[in-house]
Write a protein that holds these residues in place. Structure first.
Motif, short mmCIF file in Angstrom:
data_model
loop_
_atom_site.label_atom_id
_atom_site.label_comp_id
_atom_site.label_asym_id
_atom_site.label_seq_id
_atom_site.Cartn_x
_atom_site.Cartn_y
_atom_site.Cartn_z
N ILE A 116 17.05 24.44 48.98
CA ILE A 116 17.17 23.14 49.65
C ILE A 116 16.92 23.28 51.15
O ILE A 116 16.74 22.30 51.85
CB ILE A 116 18.54 22.49 49.38
CG1 ILE A 116 19.67 23.39 49.87
CG2 ILE A 116 18.70 22.15 47.93
CD1 ILE A 116 21.02 22.73 49.87
N ASP A 117 16.91 24.53 51.63
CA ASP A 117 16.73 24.77 53.07
C ASP A 117 15.31 24.50 53.57
O ASP A 117 15.11 24.33 54.76
CB ASP A 117 17.11 26.20 53.43
CG ASP A 117 18.59 26.47 53.18
OD1 ASP A 117 19.37 25.50 53.26
OD2 ASP A 117 18.94 27.62 52.92
N TRP A 118 14.33 24.48 52.67
CA TRP A 118 12.95 24.28 53.10
C TRP A 118 12.68 22.85 53.52
O TRP A 118 11.84 22.60 54.36
CB TRP A 118 11.98 24.69 52.00
CG TRP A 118 12.00 26.15 51.71
CD1 TRP A 118 12.27 27.15 52.60
CD2 TRP A 118 11.77 26.77 50.47
NE1 TRP A 118 12.21 28.36 51.98
CE2 TRP A 118 11.91 28.16 50.66
CE3 TRP A 118 11.46 26.31 49.21
CZ2 TRP A 118 11.73 29.08 49.65
CZ3 TRP A 118 11.29 27.23 48.20
CH2 TRP A 118 11.43 28.60 48.42
N GLY A 119 13.35 21.91 52.93
CA GLY A 119 13.15 20.51 53.28
C GLY A 119 11.76 20.00 52.95
O GLY A 119 11.22 19.14 53.63
N LEU A 120 11.16 20.54 51.89
CA LEU A 120 9.76 20.23 51.58
C LEU A 120 9.48 18.76 51.27
O LEU A 120 8.51 18.22 51.80
CB LEU A 120 9.27 21.12 50.45
CG LEU A 120 9.13 22.60 50.82
CD1 LEU A 120 8.77 23.41 49.60
CD2 LEU A 120 8.11 22.79 51.91
N PRO A 121 10.26 18.09 50.46
CA PRO A 121 9.84 16.72 50.18
C PRO A 121 10.10 15.74 51.32
O PRO A 121 9.59 14.63 51.32
CB PRO A 121 10.67 16.34 48.95
CG PRO A 121 11.85 17.21 48.98
CD PRO A 121 11.41 18.47 49.67
N HIS A 122 10.86 16.16 52.33
CA HIS A 122 11.23 15.25 53.40
C HIS A 122 10.45 15.45 54.68
O HIS A 122 10.48 14.59 55.55
CB HIS A 122 12.73 15.39 53.70
CG HIS A 122 13.59 15.25 52.48
ND1 HIS A 122 13.70 14.07 51.77
CD2 HIS A 122 14.35 16.15 51.81
CE1 HIS A 122 14.49 14.24 50.74
NE2 HIS A 122 14.90 15.50 50.73
N SER A 123 9.74 16.56 54.81
CA SER A 123 9.10 16.87 56.07
C SER A 123 7.69 17.40 55.85
O SER A 123 7.50 18.42 55.19
CB SER A 123 9.93 17.91 56.84
OG SER A 123 9.20 18.43 57.92
N ALA A 124 6.72 16.70 56.42
CA ALA A 124 5.33 17.17 56.34
C ALA A 124 5.17 18.47 57.12
O ALA A 124 4.39 19.34 56.74
CB ALA A 124 4.39 16.10 56.89
N GLU A 125 5.93 18.61 58.20
CA GLU A 125 5.87 19.83 58.99
C GLU A 125 6.35 21.04 58.18
O GLU A 125 5.73 22.11 58.22
CB GLU A 125 6.72 19.69 60.25
CG GLU A 125 6.69 20.92 61.13
CD GLU A 125 7.60 20.79 62.34
OE1 GLU A 125 7.51 21.67 63.21
OE2 GLU A 125 8.38 19.82 62.43
N ALA A 126 7.43 20.88 57.42
CA ALA A 126 7.94 21.97 56.59
C ALA A 126 6.92 22.35 55.52
O ALA A 126 6.71 23.53 55.23
CB ALA A 126 9.26 21.56 55.94
N TYR A 127 6.28 21.35 54.93
CA TYR A 127 5.25 21.60 53.93
C TYR A 127 4.09 22.38 54.53
O TYR A 127 3.61 23.36 53.96
CB TYR A 127 4.77 20.28 53.33
CG TYR A 127 3.68 20.44 52.31
CD1 TYR A 127 3.98 20.83 51.01
CD2 TYR A 127 2.35 20.21 52.63
CE1 TYR A 127 2.99 20.99 50.06
CE2 TYR A 127 1.35 20.37 51.70
CZ TYR A 127 1.68 20.76 50.41
OH TYR A 127 0.69 20.92 49.48
N ASP A 128 3.61 21.95 55.71
CA ASP A 128 2.50 22.63 56.37
C ASP A 128 2.86 24.06 56.74
O ASP A 128 2.05 24.98 56.58
CB ASP A 128 2.04 21.86 57.60
CG ASP A 128 1.35 20.55 57.26
OD1 ASP A 128 0.88 20.42 56.11
OD2 ASP A 128 1.29 19.67 58.13
N LEU A 129 4.07 24.27 57.25
CA LEU A 129 4.50 25.62 57.60
C LEU A 129 4.60 26.52 56.37
O LEU A 129 4.23 27.70 56.42
CB LEU A 129 5.83 25.58 58.35
CG LEU A 129 5.78 25.02 59.77
CD1 LEU A 129 7.18 24.88 60.33
CD2 LEU A 129 4.92 25.90 60.66
N ALA A 130 5.07 25.97 55.27
CA ALA A 130 5.15 26.74 54.03
C ALA A 130 3.76 27.11 53.53
O ALA A 130 3.53 28.24 53.09
CB ALA A 130 5.92 25.97 52.96
N LYS A 131 2.82 26.17 53.62
CA LYS A 131 1.44 26.46 53.21
C LYS A 131 0.82 27.54 54.09
O LYS A 131 0.12 28.44 53.60
CB LYS A 131 0.57 25.20 53.26
CG LYS A 131 0.82 24.21 52.14
CD LYS A 131 0.49 24.81 50.81
CE LYS A 131 -0.83 24.32 50.30
NZ LYS A 131 -1.09 24.73 48.91
#
Length: 100
Positions: free
Chosen positions: A26-41
């Protein structure tokens, strides 16, 4: 969570395996933040294109594969391993060791 599927090859008698592991957080915050998604990618791209490049090349030459992807709506990173079952433990161990 992980899935292991077995489908015997009756035609060529080649023992292959596919392993999929989902790592939830739950720490990644992927569905709530486009920035978190981009950083993970970006992290996955750097990991697979640079850090694991040699290991993945050797695995590809041995007809084995590794794919890492994001499942943003369930807060998970998915790792999929494919290849021949007799070398799979060594392959998974080498990838996990390099990631950690």
């Amino acid at each position: 969570m992980s899935d292991i599927w077995f489908k015997p090859d009756h035609k060529f008698l080649v023992p292959k395996v596919v392993i999929r592991c989902d790592i939830f957080s739950i720490d990644w915050g992927l569905p709530h933040s486009a920035e978190a998604y981009d950083l993970a990618k970006i992290w996955i791209r750097l990991l697979t294109d640079h850090h694991l490049k040699e290991t993945m090349y050797l695995a590809e030459m041995a007809a084995m594969g590794f794919v890492m992807d994001i499942r943003p709506f369930v807060n998970a990173v998915t790792m999929s391993f494919t290849g021949y079952h007799h070398k799979m433990p060594e392959f998974v161990n080498s990838i996990i060791t390099k990631i950690t």
